[in-house]
Design a protein around this motif. Structure first.
Motif, PDB file in Angstrom:
ATOM      1  N   LYS A  64      16.324 120.508 103.514  1.00 26.71           N
ATOM      2  CA  LYS A  64      16.782 121.564 102.605  1.00 26.71           C
ATOM      3  C   LYS A  64      17.813 121.019 101.631  1.00 26.71           C
ATOM      4  O   LYS A  64      18.740 120.305 102.018  1.00 26.71           O
ATOM      5  CB  LYS A  64      17.378 122.723 103.406  1.00 26.71           C
ATOM      6  CG  LYS A  64      16.343 123.633 104.024  1.00 26.71           C
ATOM      7  CD  LYS A  64      16.990 124.780 104.799  1.00 26.71           C
ATOM      8  CE  LYS A  64      15.917 125.664 105.421  1.00 26.71           C
ATOM      9  NZ  LYS A  64      16.516 126.742 106.251  1.00 26.71           N
ATOM     10  N   GLY A  65      17.631 121.372 100.361  1.00 31.99           N
ATOM     11  CA  GLY A  65      18.536 120.896  99.324  1.00 31.99           C
ATOM     12  C   GLY A  65      18.170 119.540  98.762  1.00 31.99           C
ATOM     13  O   GLY A  65      18.733 119.115  97.744  1.00 31.99           O
ATOM     14  N   ARG A  66      17.248 118.832  99.412  1.00 30.08           N
ATOM     15  CA  ARG A  66      16.838 117.504  98.930  1.00 30.08           C
ATOM     16  C   ARG A  66      15.371 117.480  98.493  1.00 30.08           C
ATOM     17  O   ARG A  66      15.023 116.764  97.558  1.00 30.08           O
ATOM     18  CB  ARG A  66      17.042 116.466 100.039  1.00 30.08           C
ATOM     19  CG  ARG A  66      18.472 116.332 100.506  1.00 30.08           C
ATOM     20  CD  ARG A  66      18.648 115.138 101.441  1.00 30.08           C
ATOM     21  NE  ARG A  66      17.860 115.258 102.668  1.00 30.08           N
ATOM     22  CZ  ARG A  66      16.959 114.371 103.061  1.00 30.08           C
ATOM     23  NH1 ARG A  66      16.714 113.292 102.325  1.00 30.08           N
ATOM     24  NH2 ARG A  66      16.296 114.547 104.191  1.00 30.08           N
ATOM     25  N   PHE A  67      14.529 118.224  99.188  1.00 27.35           N
ATOM     26  CA  PHE A  67      13.089 118.235  98.893  1.00 27.35           C
ATOM     27  C   PHE A  67      12.699 119.564  98.255  1.00 27.35           C
ATOM     28  O   PHE A  67      13.263 120.612  98.590  1.00 27.35           O
ATOM     29  CB  PHE A  67      12.277 118.056 100.171  1.00 27.35           C
ATOM     30  CG  PHE A  67      12.355 116.699 100.808  1.00 27.35           C
ATOM     31  CD1 PHE A  67      13.281 115.747 100.392  1.00 27.35           C
ATOM     32  CD2 PHE A  67      11.495 116.360 101.837  1.00 27.35           C
ATOM     33  CE1 PHE A  67      13.362 114.506 100.985  1.00 27.35           C
ATOM     34  CE2 PHE A  67      11.543 115.120 102.448  1.00 27.35           C
ATOM     35  CZ  PHE A  67      12.487 114.201 102.007  1.00 27.35           C
ATOM     36  N   THR A  68      11.708 119.510  97.377  1.00 31.36           N
ATOM     37  CA  THR A  68      11.188 120.723  96.751  1.00 31.36           C
ATOM     38  C   THR A  68       9.670 120.685  96.748  1.00 31.36           C
ATOM     39  O   THR A  68       9.078 119.705  96.267  1.00 31.36           O
ATOM     40  CB  THR A  68      11.687 120.869  95.307  1.00 31.36           C
ATOM     41  OG1 THR A  68      13.122 120.880  95.289  1.00 31.36           O
ATOM     42  CG2 THR A  68      11.175 122.170  94.700  1.00 31.36           C
ATOM     43  N   ILE A  69       9.057 121.736  97.289  1.00 27.99           N
ATOM     44  CA  ILE A  69       7.598 121.855  97.247  1.00 27.99           C
ATOM     45  C   ILE A  69       7.227 122.757  96.081  1.00 27.99           C
ATOM     46  O   ILE A  69       7.903 123.768  95.824  1.00 27.99           O
ATOM     47  CB  ILE A  69       7.042 122.396  98.583  1.00 27.99           C
ATOM     48  CG1 ILE A  69       5.515 122.309  98.604  1.00 27.99           C
ATOM     49  CG2 ILE A  69       7.531 123.807  98.876  1.00 27.99           C
ATOM     50  CD1 ILE A  69       4.899 122.596  99.978  1.00 27.99           C
ATOM     51  N   SER A  70       6.172 122.397  95.372  1.00 26.73           N
ATOM     52  CA  SER A  70       5.714 123.198  94.238  1.00 26.73           C
ATOM     53  C   SER A  70       4.201 123.040  94.119  1.00 26.73           C
ATOM     54  O   SER A  70       3.589 122.213  94.799  1.00 26.73           O
ATOM     55  CB  SER A  70       6.416 122.772  92.950  1.00 26.73           C
ATOM     56  OG  SER A  70       6.094 121.423  92.637  1.00 26.73           O
ATOM     57  N   ARG A  71       3.634 123.826  93.231  1.00 26.32           N
ATOM     58  CA  ARG A  71       2.178 123.761  93.082  1.00 26.32           C
ATOM     59  C   ARG A  71       1.791 123.942  91.624  1.00 26.32           C
ATOM     60  O   ARG A  71       2.493 124.590  90.849  1.00 26.32           O
ATOM     61  CB  ARG A  71       1.510 124.851  93.925  1.00 26.32           C
ATOM     62  CG  ARG A  71       1.945 126.242  93.550  1.00 26.32           C
ATOM     63  CD  ARG A  71       1.350 127.289  94.447  1.00 26.32           C
ATOM     64  NE  ARG A  71       1.766 128.610  94.009  1.00 26.32           N
ATOM     65  CZ  ARG A  71       1.279 129.745  94.487  1.00 26.32           C
ATOM     66  NH1 ARG A  71       0.351 129.705  95.431  1.00 26.32           N
ATOM     67  NH2 ARG A  71       1.712 130.905  94.055  1.00 26.32           N
ATOM     68  N   ASP A  72       0.671 123.346  91.271  1.00 24.60           N
ATOM     69  CA  ASP A  72       0.038 123.516  89.965  1.00 24.60           C
ATOM     70  C   ASP A  72      -1.307 124.168  90.252  1.00 24.60           C
ATOM     71  O   ASP A  72      -2.271 123.491  90.632  1.00 24.60           O
ATOM     72  CB  ASP A  72      -0.112 122.159  89.281  1.00 24.60           C
ATOM     73  CG  ASP A  72      -0.752 122.249  87.921  1.00 24.60           C
ATOM     74  OD1 ASP A  72      -1.346 123.303  87.601  1.00 24.60           O
ATOM     75  OD2 ASP A  72      -0.665 121.281  87.172  1.00 24.60           O
ATOM     76  N   ILE A  73      -1.358 125.487  90.089  1.00 21.91           N
ATOM     77  CA  ILE A  73      -2.563 126.226  90.451  1.00 21.91           C
ATOM     78  C   ILE A  73      -3.753 125.786  89.614  1.00 21.91           C
ATOM     79  O   ILE A  73      -4.871 125.644  90.110  1.00 21.91           O
ATOM     80  CB  ILE A  73      -2.317 127.740  90.330  1.00 21.91           C
ATOM     81  CG1 ILE A  73      -1.257 128.186  91.343  1.00 21.91           C
ATOM     82  CG2 ILE A  73      -3.616 128.506  90.536  1.00 21.91           C
ATOM     83  CD1 ILE A  73      -0.862 129.639  91.221  1.00 21.91           C
ATOM     84  N   ALA A  74      -3.516 125.558  88.331  1.00 20.68           N
ATOM     85  CA  ALA A  74      -4.624 125.200  87.423  1.00 20.68           C
ATOM     86  C   ALA A  74      -5.292 123.899  87.851  1.00 20.68           C
ATOM     87  O   ALA A  74      -6.500 123.721  87.657  1.00 20.68           O
ATOM     88  CB  ALA A  74      -4.105 125.100  85.999  1.00 20.68           C
ATOM     89  N   ASN A  75      -4.494 122.987  88.434  1.00 14.50           N
ATOM     90  CA  ASN A  75      -5.027 121.688  88.816  1.00 14.50           C
ATOM     91  C   ASN A  75      -5.197 121.534  90.322  1.00 14.50           C
ATOM     92  O   ASN A  75      -5.478 120.438  90.796  1.00 14.50           O
ATOM     93  CB  ASN A  75      -4.128 120.574  88.285  1.00 14.50           C
ATOM     94  CG  ASN A  75      -4.195 120.469  86.773  1.00 14.50           C
ATOM     95  OD1 ASN A  75      -5.265 120.278  86.206  1.00 14.50           O
ATOM     96  ND2 ASN A  75      -3.056 120.599  86.112  1.00 14.50           N
TER      97      ASN A  75
END
Length: 115
Positions: A64-75
């Motif tokens: 927490k505070g160091r890693f970030t999860i994200s997504r690109d729905i289009a790809n």
């Protein structure tokens, strides 16, 4: 069926950053949750971060505070941005996709944090 392919691992010095990518293909509309897990030598596989189809995220306390999860729905891609990396982050990182009935895994990508 869903196929998951990770990329972006490598060797980085303590305090450095890496971004992992997970490209999904196949029956991706069936996936409810995408996540990143890791497994260090001699240890059990553990959840690092997850993101739901609604965009909610969750993290292990250790990242927490160091890693970030994200997504690109289009790809159809999920990312894990890892900052302030520590030697204890060294592990094989696996992308995971979960539907109601199945659990899908990528092949894994090695992350090594060392000076």
């Amino acid at each position: 069926q869903v196929q998951l392919v990770e990329s972006g691992g490598g060797l980085v010095q303590p305090g450095g950053s890496l971004r992992l990518s997970c490209a999904a293909s196949g029956s991706i509309l069936s996936i409810n949750v995408m996540g990143w897990y890791r497994q260090a030598p001699g240890k059990e596989r553990e959840l690092v971060a997850g993101i739901t189809s609604g965009g909610s995220t969750d993290y292990a306390d250790s990242v927490k505070g160091r890693f970030t999860i994200s997504r690109d729905i289009a790809n159809n891609t999920v990312y894990l941005q890892m900052n302030s990396l520590k030697p204890e982050d060294t592990a094989v990182y696996y992308c995971n996709g979960r539907s109601v009935r199945y659990n899908y895994w990528g092949q894994g990508t090695q992350v090594t944090v060392s000076s």
